[in-house]
Write a protein that holds these residues in place. Structure first.
Motif, PDB file in Angstrom:
ATOM      1  N   TYR A 143      47.165  43.646  48.742  1.00  0.00           N
ATOM      2  CA  TYR A 143      46.900  43.793  47.298  1.00  0.00           C
ATOM      3  C   TYR A 143      45.643  44.639  47.053  1.00  0.00           C
ATOM      4  CZ  TYR A 143      44.176  41.716  43.363  1.00  0.00           C
ATOM      5  OH  TYR A 143      43.347  41.490  42.309  1.00  0.00           O
ATOM      6  N   ASN A 144      45.635  45.385  45.958  1.00  0.00           N
ATOM      7  CA  ASN A 144      44.454  46.112  45.489  1.00  0.00           C
ATOM      8  C   ASN A 144      44.048  47.238  46.438  1.00  0.00           C
ATOM      9  OD1 ASN A 144      42.295  46.717  43.774  1.00  0.00           O
ATOM     10  ND2 ASN A 144      40.942  45.212  44.707  1.00  0.00           N
ATOM     11  N   TYR A 181      47.161  41.564  39.980  1.00  0.00           N
ATOM     12  CA  TYR A 181      47.745  40.764  41.058  1.00  0.00           C
ATOM     13  C   TYR A 181      49.257  40.584  40.866  1.00  0.00           C
ATOM     14  CZ  TYR A 181      48.369  36.905  44.363  1.00  0.00           C
ATOM     15  OH  TYR A 181      48.805  36.108  45.400  1.00  0.00           O
ATOM     16  N   LYS A 185      52.386  42.136  43.066  1.00  0.00           N
ATOM     17  CA  LYS A 185      53.430  41.317  43.701  1.00  0.00           C
ATOM     18  C   LYS A 185      54.814  41.901  43.400  1.00  0.00           C
ATOM     19  CE  LYS A 185      54.400  37.514  46.064  1.00  0.00           C
ATOM     20  NZ  LYS A 185      53.991  36.190  45.592  1.00  0.00           N
ATOM     21  N   SER A 283      43.738  33.122  45.288  1.00  0.00           N
ATOM     22  CA  SER A 283      45.190  33.267  45.205  1.00  0.00           C
ATOM     23  C   SER A 283      45.860  31.908  45.058  1.00  0.00           C
ATOM     24  CB  SER A 283      45.717  33.971  46.453  1.00  0.00           C
ATOM     25  OG  SER A 283      47.114  34.045  46.451  1.00  0.00           O
TER      26      SER A 283
END
Length: 379
Positions: A143-144, A181, A185, A283
């Motif tokens: 992620y990111n 986030y 996903k 998370s």
């Protein structure tokens, strides 16, 4: 991997203040993050770099400009392919990426692209089929991440580990933004079929093993691709994959369900975990307190038993120094990790299912329960 008693997945309470602090640390770390200009090719003049890495990229990001290797977060129907030659500066420190501190890239002090090419799918497969070609190593980022961060991270990992492989970054269209986030996903889910196809392509072209290394949300994407291959009846591909996941951002119950479909892998999946991973604690909070696989406690007998039953290998790497305050990027120090993983005793352990602890000081891997037994015998 049937879910053990609920004590295996304790709910981790993370205060809103902690979330804000971690978010602030990540934002600070991402300040001035690298843009696509860092991928502009430079020329070496009277200078010998420490090393030059040839990397391939397969991405479900669309090209920002036709015919150029500039990728944003827009999705593409068919993956894009590219090749990059990246020089590593003499001042390179393990686990670090030497990003340019100015608008122009200086290969004497910075990671730099020396040459690049737009490829087609067949170009990559020809490189894999070449006589005496090394083992393909696929890196699936988390992620990111923007594209250049993922590409240069793979260059760093390959340089520090000195692995003789064909490094390939699979870059899915992350928004590279902290608040994205949920969008990330969905972007990862969008890329599931493309990653499964890449795995099948590489195994078929090589007619041998393929390594897959995934981080964070990339771990979830990787397991989803394995599940897809199983549903397609591609056991021939699954049996040739060596999968390592670092700090996988996967709900433990979801992982159990995924493994129920995939079954026991011919080569056990290796999972690198740390119970003090603050990013995964956040998370977990976003997921209503669900336990994340990357933060499992290998010293819990239920975790060890569940790992053995599922045929996976869980290794605690919390003894490695973290690259930042989130404790989410310990795998950056691949030089220490790879030296330990390559030892004969470690290789034997990692061929088995169960729970293990990596000792950074001794650079050894052993069962946490055998360690405990040794201590007790000495008393």
């Amino acid at each position: 991997m049937k879910r053990p008693p609920s004590a295996l997945y304790p709910s981790r309470r993370v205060s809103l203040l902690a979330v804000c602090l971690i978010a602030g640390q990540v934002l600070t770390a991402c300040a001035g993050r690298p843009g696509p200009e860092t991928l502009s090719s430079v020329t070496l003049t009277d200078f010998e770099p420490k090393r030059v890495e040839t990397l391939y990229s397969v991405t479900t990001r669309n090209r920002s400009e036709p015919g150029k290797n500039v990728f944003g977060f827009d999705k593409t129907l068919e993956p894009n392919y590219a090749r990059f030659d990246i020089s590593i500066p003499p001042n390179h420190k393990p686990a670090n990426i030497e990003w340019p501190k100015r608008k122009t890239v200086d290969p004497r002090t910075d990671f730099a692209v020396l040459s690049q090419a737009v490829l087609q799918r067949e170009d990559l497969l020809q490189a894999v089929r070449a006589p005496k070609a090394a083992v393909p190593v696929v890196f699936v980022h988390g992620y990111n991440y923007n594209f250049q961060e993922a590409l240069y991270r793979l260059a760093q990992l390959n340089t520090d580990s000195s692995v003789d492989g064909i490094p390939i970054v699979f870059s899915w269209p992350s928004f590279a933004a902290l608040p994205a986030y949920v969008a990330d996903k969905e972007a990862a889910a969008y890329s599931r079929d493309a990653l499964a196809r890449l795995m099948a392509d590489l195994v078929t072209a090589r007619k041998g093993e393929v390594d897959v290394f995934a981080h964070s949300m990339g771990g979830w994407l990787t397991v989803e691709a394995l599940r897809q291959l199983k549903l397609e009846g591609r056991t021939d591909v699954l049996n040739r994959l060596r999968v390592i996941m670092a700090a996988p951002d996967i709900d433990a119950d979801v992982f159990t369900a995924q493994l129920d479909v995939i079954g026991r892998m011919h080569i056990p999946i290796v999972i690198l975990v740390a119970a003090d991973d603050r990013a995964l604690q956040v998370s977990s909070l976003l997921g209503a307190g669900t336990q994340r696989v990357g933060a499992l406690d290998v010293r819990d007998p239920d975790v060890a038993a569940a790992a053995k039953k599922a045929g996976v290998t869980i290794v605690d790497i919390s003894s490695l120094e973290s690259a930042d305050a989130t404790n989410h990027n310990r795998f950056f120090d691949v030089k220490q990790l790879s030296s330990a993983l390559s030892k004969p005793a470690a290789s034997a352990s990692l061929g088995d299912a169960g729970a293990f602890v990596f000792d950074a000081a001794a650079r050894t891997i052993s069962s946490p329960f055998s360690l405990a037994a040794t201590v007790l015998r000495q008393r």
